[in-house]
Write a protein that holds these residues in place. Structure first.
Motif, PDB file in Angstrom:
ATOM      1  N   GLY A  54       0.734  -1.447  -0.267  1.00 24.76           N
ATOM      2  CA  GLY A  54       0.131   0.339  -0.155  1.00 24.76           C
ATOM      3  C   GLY A  54       0.507   1.064   0.201  1.00 24.76           C
ATOM      4  N   MET A  55       2.207   1.221  -0.247  1.00 26.60           N
ATOM      5  CA  MET A  55       3.147   2.242  -0.457  1.00 26.60           C
ATOM      6  C   MET A  55       3.323   2.412  -1.206  1.00 26.60           C
ATOM      7  N   SER A  56       4.186   3.702  -1.511  1.00 26.17           N
ATOM      8  CA  SER A  56       5.627   3.357  -3.192  1.00 26.17           C
ATOM      9  C   SER A  56       6.588   2.496  -3.128  1.00 26.17           C
ATOM     10  N   ASP A  57       6.145   2.027  -4.218  1.00 28.12           N
ATOM     11  CA  ASP A  57       7.509   1.279  -4.869  1.00 28.12           C
ATOM     12  C   ASP A  57       8.551   1.070  -5.218  1.00 28.12           C
ATOM     13  N   GLN A  58       8.183   2.548  -5.091  1.00 25.73           N
ATOM     14  CA  GLN A  58       9.336   3.398  -5.592  1.00 25.73           C
ATOM     15  C   GLN A  58      11.281   2.737  -5.605  1.00 25.73           C
ATOM     16  N   ILE A  59      11.239   3.022  -4.481  1.00 29.40           N
ATOM     17  CA  ILE A  59      12.329   1.746  -3.830  1.00 29.40           C
ATOM     18  C   ILE A  59      12.209   0.056  -4.243  1.00 29.40           C
ATOM     19  N   ALA A  60      11.333  -0.187  -4.498  1.00 27.35           N
ATOM     20  CA  ALA A  60      11.507  -1.715  -4.163  1.00 27.35           C
ATOM     21  C   ALA A  60      12.092  -2.331  -6.273  1.00 27.35           C
ATOM     22  N   LYS A  61      11.026  -1.065  -6.607  1.00 27.60           N
ATOM     23  CA  LYS A  61      10.957  -1.081  -8.414  1.00 27.60           C
ATOM     24  C   LYS A  61      12.654  -0.861  -8.785  1.00 27.60           C
ATOM     25  N   GLY A  62      13.615   0.174  -8.147  1.00 22.49           N
ATOM     26  CA  GLY A  62      14.841   0.349  -7.797  1.00 22.49           C
ATOM     27  C   GLY A  62      15.583  -1.155  -7.405  1.00 22.49           C
ATOM     28  N   PRO A  81      15.733  -0.266 -17.568  1.00 18.78           N
ATOM     29  CA  PRO A  81      15.411   1.357 -16.077  1.00 18.78           C
ATOM     30  C   PRO A  81      14.539   1.887 -15.819  1.00 18.78           C
ATOM     31  N   GLU A  82      13.363   1.545 -17.697  1.00 18.81           N
ATOM     32  CA  GLU A  82      12.059   2.649 -17.095  1.00 18.81           C
ATOM     33  C   GLU A  82      10.540   2.052 -16.389  1.00 18.81           C
ATOM     34  N   LEU A  83      10.944   1.070 -15.485  1.00 20.08           N
ATOM     35  CA  LEU A  83      10.012   0.588 -14.907  1.00 20.08           C
ATOM     36  C   LEU A  83      10.454   1.190 -14.026  1.00 20.08           C
ATOM     37  N   THR A  84      11.169   1.977 -13.399  1.00 23.47           N
ATOM     38  CA  THR A  84      11.269   2.695 -12.358  1.00 23.47           C
ATOM     39  C   THR A  84      11.133   4.261 -12.287  1.00 23.47           C
ATOM     40  N   TYR A  85      10.383   4.752 -11.431  1.00 27.13           N
ATOM     41  CA  TYR A  85      10.156   6.205 -11.583  1.00 27.13           C
ATOM     42  C   TYR A  85      11.308   6.680 -11.335  1.00 27.13           C
ATOM     43  N   TYR A  86      11.718   8.476 -12.337  1.00 23.10           N
ATOM     44  CA  TYR A  86      12.806   8.999 -12.446  1.00 23.10           C
ATOM     45  C   TYR A  86      14.007   8.087 -12.258  1.00 23.10           C
ATOM     46  N   ALA A  87      14.090   7.279 -13.169  1.00 25.21           N
ATOM     47  CA  ALA A  87      15.193   6.954 -13.616  1.00 25.21           C
ATOM     48  C   ALA A  87      16.320   7.255 -14.366  1.00 25.21           C
ATOM     49  N   ASN A  88      15.899   8.038 -14.965  1.00 29.65           N
ATOM     50  CA  ASN A  88      16.763   9.561 -15.529  1.00 29.65           C
ATOM     51  C   ASN A  88      17.713  10.345 -14.356  1.00 29.65           C
ATOM     52  N   SER A  89      16.520  10.304 -12.956  1.00 28.75           N
ATOM     53  CA  SER A  89      16.979  11.295 -12.505  1.00 28.75           C
ATOM     54  C   SER A  89      17.581  10.894 -11.094  1.00 28.75           C
ATOM     55  N   ASP A  90      16.398  11.058  -9.723  1.00 29.16           N
ATOM     56  CA  ASP A  90      16.917  10.201  -8.701  1.00 29.16           C
ATOM     57  C   ASP A  90      17.325   8.375  -8.214  1.00 29.16           C
ATOM     58  N   PHE A  91      16.871   8.147  -9.310  1.00 28.81           N
ATOM     59  CA  PHE A  91      17.314   6.386  -9.626  1.00 28.81           C
ATOM     60  C   PHE A  91      18.212   6.165 -10.637  1.00 28.81           C
ATOM     61  N   ILE A  92      19.268   7.042 -11.302  1.00 32.20           N
ATOM     62  CA  ILE A  92      19.795   6.907 -12.318  1.00 32.20           C
ATOM     63  C   ILE A  92      20.885   5.344 -11.576  1.00 32.20           C
ATOM     64  N   ILE A  93      21.535   5.267 -10.952  1.00 29.78           N
ATOM     65  CA  ILE A  93      21.931   4.236  -9.686  1.00 29.78           C
ATOM     66  C   ILE A  93      21.584   3.015 -10.255  1.00 29.78           C
ATOM     67  N   PRO A  94      20.078   3.114  -9.993  1.00 31.08           N
ATOM     68  CA  PRO A  94      19.536   1.791 -10.392  1.00 31.08           C
ATOM     69  C   PRO A  94      19.855   1.340 -11.366  1.00 31.08           C
ATOM     70  N   SER A  95      19.236   2.729 -12.757  1.00 33.10           N
ATOM     71  CA  SER A  95      20.022   2.718 -13.961  1.00 33.10           C
ATOM     72  C   SER A  95      20.686   1.713 -14.239  1.00 33.10           C
ATOM     73  N   PHE A  96      21.802   2.304 -13.475  1.00 32.36           N
ATOM     74  CA  PHE A  96      22.519   2.292 -14.108  1.00 32.36           C
ATOM     75  C   PHE A  96      23.675   0.834 -13.918  1.00 32.36           C
ATOM     76  N   GLY A  97      22.923   0.495 -11.896  1.00 32.17           N
ATOM     77  CA  GLY A  97      22.887  -1.021 -11.745  1.00 32.17           C
ATOM     78  C   GLY A  97      22.210  -2.626 -12.289  1.00 32.17           C
ATOM     79  N   GLU A  98      21.618  -2.008 -12.663  1.00 30.29           N
ATOM     80  CA  GLU A  98      20.863  -2.693 -13.937  1.00 30.29           C
ATOM     81  C   GLU A  98      21.556  -3.157 -15.446  1.00 30.29           C
ATOM     82  N   GLU A  99      21.750  -1.854 -15.913  1.00 22.51           N
ATOM     83  CA  GLU A  99      22.148  -2.812 -17.193  1.00 22.51           C
ATOM     84  C   GLU A  99      23.809  -2.606 -17.437  1.00 22.51           C
TER      85      GLU A  99
END
Lengths: 462, 484
Positions: free
Chosen positions: A293-301, A320-338
């Motif tokens: 019931g809460m934001s799944d942003q961290i979970a998606k990252g 990486p586009e499945l995570t919100y803010y994949a190109n800003s706040d969550f760019i580190i998970p985007s790099f981690g993924e790819e």
């Protein structure tokens, strides 16, 4: 001449080689994204790639000309990080469902950032000049920090009020305020360090400073708490307070400052976490990112990073586009993924190197202001990386700071290029042989009118 | 100021160490469990982004991934449409997967640990990842013959290699076209799936292994006969009472034969003759003479009530517990609460064909990686040994006479000895019989055992019997395997 034989190496050629490698990596990554997603080289590979290289080489030439002894590693690392950030932002633009084209904007801001850095190298031939404006900088910094609280221009984005909007642009003034305040702190602490470190009483074994010396510190604490409470941004608050405490410790060499600072900060955060729901949610998600019931942003990252595993999916081949803010706040998970854990380690190592080069400049610097400023800037970079990466990897609760050089965001990019320019300037001063300035001065006296800069520089050093 | 700068450097180093540890925890230590979390779209998408291995029958792919331009990158296609649907299952983005697609998912999508070294070389050489291919035991001719012979009738056909347990054919009807569910047009997939779910004929159900299990009717008499012969008290020629109808002990109800009349002169009939003509009264009284424990124990040895996966899990067949005498009488002729899957009945025939040794049925012959190296292959395994060789021989003899001069002359193949047993399970008024036939051939050197179930009388309706409806289907499947 005997003097010229004694000159230390400028290491500009080392920088050139490293820069070529950095640009090559960025271009390969850019080509990789195009090949992976569209099965062809990006149509603008030669223009955009070439333009990027030109901008970086231009900065290199400016350094050869105006800061020949500057640290040779900083520019290549920053070019690499900025370039990789651009590639990832471009890659997320290409993903299905991307909202707008963030990469061209980021490219424009890269040019602006480099231009600002180059301008600073030109305008500030000696970092000690900045001391002239100590209190102006301080005031400007705190005002900027608080501007998001103003009506009309203040913007609340994602629950944090750390933005201002002017026309179509939104800007995070805290990024620029960070630099101004670091300059102010450095200058102020160099003046008052003796009073802060020598005068005072012992309470419970802790040497405490005098109340009047405590004043500015309390102001800094209140200001950072203000950011925390009114702008609801733990990250910015932590950054400023950490920066201040770190610099205070280096200036006074008294550990009591760290204990006092950390104590004050923990009390402030604890109270905030009781008072503000926004905060409690962050803490809950920190402890359990899968809380229903809460934001799944961290979970998606986290899932994105897990999908990357050790070696990553490869650029353009993950989601990486499945995570919100994949190109800003969550760019580190985007790099981690790819790029995988290996890629993240490399990125963290690059940040580690920037910080290390910054501290090295501080150690080598021959003036207290330079030492403190370089330390402050390096430490702020380290803190910011810690807060951002720690936030998405659950070391601390998630906060909204940008990842230096990688995140999409103009203000952040501009501010970080300025920080690098300051570090380059300080390291140039630190490594420039003492005889060199004199030789230059003598040479210039022979041929031309005496500049006003040289006597001033000498006065500063005396 | 240098000393505190150095100390601050240590603090920074510690902060970076914390980040190295946290990223390692996420991307290495917890990666698997995060990947496996329900609702992880990446894992689902990842299984699409790689070339999924093919499912092969003989040298032909019956499920193969084709390159597409959309976000899923690979489209799963089933070139033969619905023919192999009950074996391969479907592979749907929205509804997951079934059948071999599900059971062998890790190997087909290349994520299995068995492919670790291959994955490693793929990573190091930068080759695009490719799943392993799965070779089925299915015999394409038998599968085609079974599907054709069953046609639109509701039911199922299973054929086994009695010597190994390899499944040669598995067809159920009605079925579905897995291409409809594997499509990347998710709206269409949803409407197709909803339509299949709503269809009262339950096309998504695999009636060969997971159906609403039907009573096996007279095919169950094979198990009574096996129990009798194994007890040592009976031979093929032992005489049993075979009246026109049998009064059920303690009631006023009668259990009749399928025809009005005795099973033999004077109401007496041999075990063999009773099987040949499918005499209900003889086998009902045989069951009562043997006792429910003996019958149940034989049924269990054949696999009733036992878990089995081929690798899809098979719904266990049922022989009910604690029966009174009338219930035992009815159970002995495969009525009352006895339930069996076509696979189970095929296993009964296969056991008799294989001299009493029951082989574990399996669908997957081997798994090969992208270099065609065999990663795993299935070795035939004994499931149980419910009867001795001599019992098996006697039963073979009895089953041959069913085909030569009994209820299943429709299954006779010229020049080949066929052994079989019919079943016609009544459901009471309002519904036609479920008809069965189970058989193997050639009887002297069996290469195929088969079971056929046609629900609700098939195309014949009220007049349906196992011999009339089911036996001809079995015949065509056996012919296809033997190559006649």
């Amino acid at each position: 001449m005997a003097l010229s034989l004694a000159r230390p190496r400028t290491r500009r050629n080392t920088e050139l080689v490293l820069l070529i490698i950095a640009i090559a990596i960025v271009l390969v990554a850019y080509a990789n994204v195009g090949l992976a997603i569209e099965d062809s080289l990006p149509v603008d590979f030669y223009t955009v790639g070439g333009g990027f290289a030109v901008v970086a080489f231009a900065f290199h030439l400016v350094l050869r000309w105006k800061a020949a002894y500057a640290d040779p590693v900083l520019l290549p690392i920053v070019t690499l990080l900025n370039g990789l950030g651009l590639v990832m932002i471009h890659r997320i633009d290409l993903a299905p469902g991307a909202l707008d084209d963030a990469a061209p904007k980021q490219l424009m801001w890269t040019v602006v950032g480099v231009a600002a850095a180059v301008a600073l190298i030109f305008l500030v031939p000696d970092h000690r000049r900045l001391r002239r404006y100590t209190f102006s900088f301080g005031l400007a910094g705190f005002v900027l920090l608080l501007t998001p609280l103003l009506p009309v221009i203040g913007r609340n984005i994602n629950g944090s009020r750390v933005w201002i909007g002017l026309g179509g642009f939104s800007f995070q003034p805290s990024e620029v305020a960070k630099i101004l305040i670091a300059i102010f702190f450095a200058s102020y602490l160099v003046q008052t360090r003796d009073a802060l470190s020598l005068v005072g009483r012992r309470v419970l074994g802790l040497p405490l400073p005098r109340a009047r010396d405590m004043g500015p510190i309390l102001i800094a604490w209140i200001a950072s708490l203000g950011v925390l409470v009114f702008e609801s941004d733990l990250g910015t608050s932590l950054l400023f307070f950490g920066l201040f405490v770190g610099m205070l410790y280096v200036a006074t060499e008294r550990r009591s400052w760290i204990i006092i600072g950390l104590g004050l900060f923990l009390v402030g955060t604890y109270v905030a976490s009781i008072l503000f729901a926004h905060f409690q949610e962050r803490v809950t998600l920190w402890l359990n990112p899968f809380a229903p019931g809460m934001s799944d942003q961290i979970a998606k990252g986290l899932m994105g990073m897990a999908a990357g595993g050790l070696f990553g999916t490869g650029l353009g081949q993950g989601h990486p586009e499945l995570t919100y803010y994949a190109n800003s706040d969550f760019i580190i998970p985007s790099f981690g993924e790819e790029l995988g854990l290996v890629g993240l380690f490399a990125i963290l190592a690059l940040y580690g190197l920037i910080v290390e080069r910054g501290l090295r400049a501080a150690l080598a610097s021959r003036d207290g202001f330079g030492k403190l400023l370089a330390t402050g800037l390096a430490f702020s970079m380290a803190l910011q990386v810690f807060v951002v990466v720690g936030g998405v990897t659950r070391v601390i609760p998630l906060t909204g700071l940008t990842t230096p050089f990688l995140s999409a965001g103009g203000s952040s990019l501009l501010a970080n290029w300025v920080i690098i320019a300051l570090l380059l300037r300080i390291s140039d001063q630190a490594r420039r042989p003492a005889t060199d300035t004199r030789a230059e001065r003598l040479a210039s006296e022979d041929t031309q009118v005496v500049t006003t800069r040289a006597p001033h520089a000498q006065r500063g050093r005396a | 100021m240098n000393a505190p700068i150095r100390r601050l450097g240590m603090v920074i180093a510690a902060m970076f160490c914390a980040l190295l540890i946290s990223t390692t925890l996420i991307q290495f230590v917890q990666a698997r469990s995060l990947d496996d979390r329900p609702g992880n779209r990446r894992t689902l998408l990842a299984s699409y982004s790689k070339e999924r291995g093919s499912i092969l029958v003989g040298g032909t792919a019956v499920a193969v991934s084709k390159r597409t331009d959309d976000q899923f990158k690979w489209l799963r296609t089933y070139p033969q449409g619905s023919l192999y649907a009950d074996v391969t299952g479907y592979f749907s983005f929205t509804y997951g997967s079934t059948g071999i697609e599900r059971s062998y998912d890790n190997l087909l999508n290349g994520s299995s640990d068995k492919l670790f070294y291959r994955r490693l070389t793929e990573i190091l050489t930068g080759q695009s990842a490719q799943g392993a291919s799965v070779q089925l035991t299915i015999n394409a001719k038998a599968q085609e013959a079974a599907a054709k012979a069953l046609g639109n009738q509701r039911g199922a056909v299973v054929a086994l290699d009695p010597k190994t347990g390899a499944i040669l054919a598995m067809v159920t009807s009605p079925t579905y076209n897995p291409n409809l569910l594997a499509s990347h047009n998710l709206d269409k997939v949803q409407s197709s799936y909803t339509a299949l779910l709503k269809d009262p004929a339950q096309p998504l159900l695999n009636r060969a292994i997971n159906g609403n299990l039907s009573p096996p009717g007279s095919t169950f008499k094979l198990i009574d006969a096996a129990a009798a012969l194994e007890s040592g008290k009976y031979t093929e020629n032992s005489e049993l009472p075979g009246p026109a109808r049998l009064r059920l002990p303690g009631t006023d109800n009668y259990l009749p034969n399928d025809w009005p009349g005795n099973c033999g002169p004077g109401g007496k009939v041999t075990l063999k003759r009773a099987l040949t003509i499918s005499c209900n009264t003889a086998y009902a009284s045989l069951g009562m003479e043997l006792g429910q424990d003996a019958v149940r124990s034989m049924a269990t040895k054949f696999g009733f009530g036992q878990p089995l996966s081929i690798p899809m899990s098979v719904t266990p067949s049922v022989f009910p517990g604690s029966l009174n005498k009338p219930e035992l009488a009815q159970s002995s002729i495969g009525q009352f609460d006895v339930r069996a899957s076509p696979l189970q009945m095929a296993m009964v025939s296969a056991t008799i064909a294989n001299g009493g040794k029951e082989m574990t049925p399996y669908l997957v012959q081997s798994v090969r990686d992208g270099n065609l190296d065999v990663i795993e292959s299935t070795d035939p395994k004994t499931f149980s040994t419910p009867i001795s060789k001599s019992t098996a021989d006697s039963l073979t003899d009895m089953m041959e006479s069913v085909v030569t001069q009994g209820t299943a002359t429709t299954a006779a193949i010229p020049g080949i000895k066929v052994a079989g047993k019919t079943g016609t399970a009544q459901h009471g008024k309002g519904r036609n019989a479920d008809v069965w036939f189970t058989a193997f051939a050639p009887a002297d050197n069996p290469t195929v055992a088969v079971a056929v179930l046609v629900e609700n009388g098939g195309t014949v309706g009220q007049e349906a019997t196992g011999g009339l409806v089911a036996a001809p289907i079995a015949k065509q499947v056996m012919e296809a395997v033997i190559g006649k």
